[in-house]
Design a protein around this motif. Structure first.
Motif, PDB file in Angstrom:
ATOM      1  N   VAL A  74     -45.799 -19.723 106.686  1.00 34.35           N
ATOM      2  CA  VAL A  74     -46.222 -18.966 107.861  1.00 34.35           C
ATOM      3  C   VAL A  74     -45.405 -19.406 109.068  1.00 34.35           C
ATOM      4  O   VAL A  74     -45.511 -20.548 109.518  1.00 34.35           O
ATOM      5  CB  VAL A  74     -47.726 -19.217 108.168  1.00 34.35           C
ATOM      6  CG1 VAL A  74     -48.216 -18.236 109.233  1.00 34.35           C
ATOM      7  CG2 VAL A  74     -48.573 -19.127 106.911  1.00 34.35           C
ATOM      8  N   ASP A  75     -44.557 -18.510 109.571  1.00 34.72           N
ATOM      9  CA  ASP A  75     -43.736 -18.823 110.744  1.00 34.72           C
ATOM     10  C   ASP A  75     -43.288 -17.515 111.363  1.00 34.72           C
ATOM     11  O   ASP A  75     -42.993 -16.563 110.634  1.00 34.72           O
ATOM     12  CB  ASP A  75     -42.518 -19.669 110.340  1.00 34.72           C
ATOM     13  CG  ASP A  75     -41.913 -20.405 111.529  1.00 34.72           C
ATOM     14  OD1 ASP A  75     -41.481 -19.734 112.491  1.00 34.72           O
ATOM     15  OD2 ASP A  75     -41.863 -21.638 111.502  1.00 34.72           O
ATOM     16  N   ASP A  76     -43.231 -17.448 112.700  1.00 36.51           N
ATOM     17  CA  ASP A  76     -42.795 -16.203 113.341  1.00 36.51           C
ATOM     18  C   ASP A  76     -41.279 -16.063 113.325  1.00 36.51           C
ATOM     19  O   ASP A  76     -40.758 -15.021 113.682  1.00 36.51           O
ATOM     20  CB  ASP A  76     -43.355 -16.084 114.767  1.00 36.51           C
ATOM     21  CG  ASP A  76     -43.029 -17.281 115.642  1.00 36.51           C
ATOM     22  OD1 ASP A  76     -42.839 -18.389 115.103  1.00 36.51           O
ATOM     23  OD2 ASP A  76     -42.981 -17.124 116.872  1.00 36.51           O
ATOM     24  N   SER A  77     -40.568 -17.096 112.869  1.00 37.31           N
ATOM     25  CA  SER A  77     -39.109 -17.016 112.756  1.00 37.31           C
ATOM     26  C   SER A  77     -38.722 -16.609 111.338  1.00 37.31           C
ATOM     27  O   SER A  77     -38.919 -17.369 110.388  1.00 37.31           O
ATOM     28  CB  SER A  77     -38.478 -18.365 113.100  1.00 37.31           C
ATOM     29  OG  SER A  77     -37.167 -18.431 112.571  1.00 37.31           O
ATOM     30  N   ALA A  78     -38.162 -15.393 111.200  1.00 36.35           N
ATOM     31  CA  ALA A  78     -37.755 -14.904 109.876  1.00 36.35           C
ATOM     32  C   ALA A  78     -36.678 -15.802 109.280  1.00 36.35           C
ATOM     33  O   ALA A  78     -36.669 -16.056 108.077  1.00 36.35           O
ATOM     34  CB  ALA A  78     -37.243 -13.468 109.987  1.00 36.35           C
ATOM     35  N   SER A  79     -35.767 -16.322 110.126  1.00 32.31           N
ATOM     36  CA  SER A  79     -34.685 -17.164 109.593  1.00 32.31           C
ATOM     37  C   SER A  79     -35.241 -18.479 109.062  1.00 32.31           C
ATOM     38  O   SER A  79     -34.805 -18.975 108.018  1.00 32.31           O
ATOM     39  CB  SER A  79     -33.602 -17.402 110.642  1.00 32.31           C
ATOM     40  OG  SER A  79     -34.160 -17.990 111.792  1.00 32.31           O
ATOM     41  N   LEU A  80     -36.236 -19.043 109.742  1.00 34.45           N
ATOM     42  CA  LEU A  80     -36.840 -20.280 109.241  1.00 34.45           C
ATOM     43  C   LEU A  80     -37.591 -20.009 107.937  1.00 34.45           C
ATOM     44  O   LEU A  80     -37.485 -20.774 106.988  1.00 34.45           O
ATOM     45  CB  LEU A  80     -37.786 -20.909 110.259  1.00 34.45           C
ATOM     46  CG  LEU A  80     -38.237 -22.259 109.681  1.00 34.45           C
ATOM     47  CD1 LEU A  80     -37.618 -23.407 110.399  1.00 34.45           C
ATOM     48  CD2 LEU A  80     -39.710 -22.368 109.562  1.00 34.45           C
ATOM     49  N   ARG A  81     -38.337 -18.909 107.880  1.00 34.21           N
ATOM     50  CA  ARG A  81     -39.042 -18.571 106.632  1.00 34.21           C
ATOM     51  C   ARG A  81     -38.044 -18.449 105.488  1.00 34.21           C
ATOM     52  O   ARG A  81     -38.306 -18.902 104.378  1.00 34.21           O
ATOM     53  CB  ARG A  81     -39.833 -17.255 106.775  1.00 34.21           C
ATOM     54  CG  ARG A  81     -41.071 -17.379 107.628  1.00 34.21           C
ATOM     55  CD  ARG A  81     -42.050 -16.238 107.408  1.00 34.21           C
ATOM     56  NE  ARG A  81     -41.457 -14.917 107.387  1.00 34.21           N
ATOM     57  CZ  ARG A  81     -41.318 -14.124 108.457  1.00 34.21           C
ATOM     58  NH1 ARG A  81     -41.719 -14.534 109.644  1.00 34.21           N
ATOM     59  NH2 ARG A  81     -40.800 -12.933 108.325  1.00 34.21           N
ATOM     60  N   GLN A  82     -36.878 -17.864 105.785  1.00 30.65           N
ATOM     61  CA  GLN A  82     -35.859 -17.677 104.750  1.00 30.65           C
ATOM     62  C   GLN A  82     -35.336 -19.018 104.238  1.00 30.65           C
ATOM     63  O   GLN A  82     -35.200 -19.223 103.033  1.00 30.65           O
ATOM     64  CB  GLN A  82     -34.713 -16.839 105.325  1.00 30.65           C
ATOM     65  CG  GLN A  82     -33.703 -16.416 104.291  1.00 30.65           C
ATOM     66  CD  GLN A  82     -32.612 -15.539 104.895  1.00 30.65           C
ATOM     67  OE1 GLN A  82     -32.470 -15.441 106.118  1.00 30.65           O
ATOM     68  NE2 GLN A  82     -31.828 -14.919 104.042  1.00 30.65           N
ATOM     69  N   VAL A  83     -35.076 -19.962 105.147  1.00 28.26           N
ATOM     70  CA  VAL A  83     -34.577 -21.284 104.761  1.00 28.26           C
ATOM     71  C   VAL A  83     -35.621 -22.017 103.907  1.00 28.26           C
ATOM     72  O   VAL A  83     -35.304 -22.582 102.864  1.00 28.26           O
ATOM     73  CB  VAL A  83     -34.220 -22.128 106.014  1.00 28.26           C
ATOM     74  CG1 VAL A  83     -33.953 -23.577 105.655  1.00 28.26           C
ATOM     75  CG2 VAL A  83     -33.030 -21.525 106.735  1.00 28.26           C
ATOM     76  N   VAL A  99     -43.010 -18.218  96.434  1.00 27.59           N
ATOM     77  CA  VAL A  99     -43.244 -18.238  97.882  1.00 27.59           C
ATOM     78  C   VAL A  99     -43.745 -16.874  98.349  1.00 27.59           C
ATOM     79  O   VAL A  99     -43.205 -15.842  97.952  1.00 27.59           O
ATOM     80  CB  VAL A  99     -41.943 -18.606  98.646  1.00 27.59           C
ATOM     81  CG1 VAL A  99     -42.163 -18.532 100.156  1.00 27.59           C
ATOM     82  CG2 VAL A  99     -41.465 -19.994  98.238  1.00 27.59           C
ATOM     83  N   ILE A 100     -44.801 -16.896  99.162  1.00 28.81           N
ATOM     84  CA  ILE A 100     -45.214 -15.693  99.882  1.00 28.81           C
ATOM     85  C   ILE A 100     -45.112 -16.030 101.368  1.00 28.81           C
ATOM     86  O   ILE A 100     -45.250 -17.183 101.749  1.00 28.81           O
ATOM     87  CB  ILE A 100     -46.629 -15.204  99.487  1.00 28.81           C
ATOM     88  CG1 ILE A 100     -47.676 -16.309  99.590  1.00 28.81           C
ATOM     89  CG2 ILE A 100     -46.621 -14.617  98.092  1.00 28.81           C
ATOM     90  CD1 ILE A 100     -49.104 -15.845  99.279  1.00 28.81           C
ATOM     91  N   GLU A 101     -44.822 -15.006 102.189  1.00 29.86           N
ATOM     92  CA  GLU A 101     -44.525 -15.265 103.597  1.00 29.86           C
ATOM     93  C   GLU A 101     -45.398 -14.433 104.533  1.00 29.86           C
ATOM     94  O   GLU A 101     -45.808 -13.332 104.188  1.00 29.86           O
ATOM     95  CB  GLU A 101     -43.069 -14.895 103.909  1.00 29.86           C
ATOM     96  CG  GLU A 101     -42.038 -15.706 103.165  1.00 29.86           C
ATOM     97  CD  GLU A 101     -40.625 -15.285 103.566  1.00 29.86           C
ATOM     98  OE1 GLU A 101     -40.432 -14.652 104.629  1.00 29.86           O
ATOM     99  OE2 GLU A 101     -39.693 -15.601 102.809  1.00 29.86           O
ATOM    100  N   ALA A 102     -45.640 -15.006 105.716  1.00 27.18           N
ATOM    101  CA  ALA A 102     -46.340 -14.275 106.777  1.00 27.18           C
ATOM    102  C   ALA A 102     -45.721 -14.668 108.113  1.00 27.18           C
ATOM    103  O   ALA A 102     -45.272 -15.797 108.289  1.00 27.18           O
ATOM    104  CB  ALA A 102     -47.819 -14.612 106.760  1.00 27.18           C
ATOM    105  N   GLY A 103     -45.708 -13.726 109.054  1.00 28.00           N
ATOM    106  CA  GLY A 103     -45.088 -13.957 110.360  1.00 28.00           C
ATOM    107  C   GLY A 103     -46.008 -14.539 111.410  1.00 28.00           C
ATOM    108  O   GLY A 103     -45.564 -14.931 112.483  1.00 28.00           O
ATOM    109  N   ASP A 104     -47.311 -14.574 111.129  1.00 31.21           N
ATOM    110  CA  ASP A 104     -48.257 -15.214 112.048  1.00 31.21           C
ATOM    111  C   ASP A 104     -49.548 -15.525 111.300  1.00 31.21           C
ATOM    112  O   ASP A 104     -49.702 -15.161 110.138  1.00 31.21           O
ATOM    113  CB  ASP A 104     -48.520 -14.341 113.286  1.00 31.21           C
ATOM    114  CG  ASP A 104     -49.191 -13.018 112.953  1.00 31.21           C
ATOM    115  OD1 ASP A 104     -50.247 -13.019 112.276  1.00 31.21           O
ATOM    116  OD2 ASP A 104     -48.669 -11.967 113.363  1.00 31.21           O
TER     117      ASP A 104
END
Length: 121
Positions: free
Chosen positions: A8-17, A29-34
């Protein structure tokens, strides 16, 4: 069986790393922006661990941890805060909310994987 980690991070580039680091080591991995989007993903599916930023729009990381800990299926899920915040006060808030560990950005992939393997054996 591979473990599922919610990032969970609002930075797409950090989520990608983080995603690339974890998937290269065999994690799903599953992702969320907030925090709000992340809570919506805690819908009964099996999530073994969450890696969460503190400063995000809509619902910040501390609020997300508090909310996630009220859900019966996720009450004991380990949560690692991955953030630029390094003040003791913020760390205490995170700990009080239920976060298990705190890591300050920028991070080394090996550092992240070590923390994940300890929290999510």
């Amino acid at each position: 069986m591979s473990k599922t980690i919610l990032v969970v991070d609002d930075s797409a580039s950090l989520r990608q790393v983080v995603n690339m680091t974890l998937t290269a080591s065999g994690y799903q991995v599953i992702e969320a922006g907030d925090g709000q989007a992340a809570l919506a993903l805690l819908d009964g599916r099996q999530v073994h661990m969450t890696i969460c930023d503190v400063n995000m729009p809509n619902m910040n990381g501390i609020e997300f941890v508090k909310a996630a800990k009220t859900l019966p299926n996720y009450k004991f899920m380990p949560i690692l805060m991955l953030t630029t915040e390094s003040q003791e006060e913020k760390k205490e808030q995170g700990k009080a909310a239920g976060a298990k560990a705190w890591m300050v950005k920028p991070f080394a992939p090996t550092q992240l994987l070590n923390a994940v393997s300890k929290l999510c054996p």
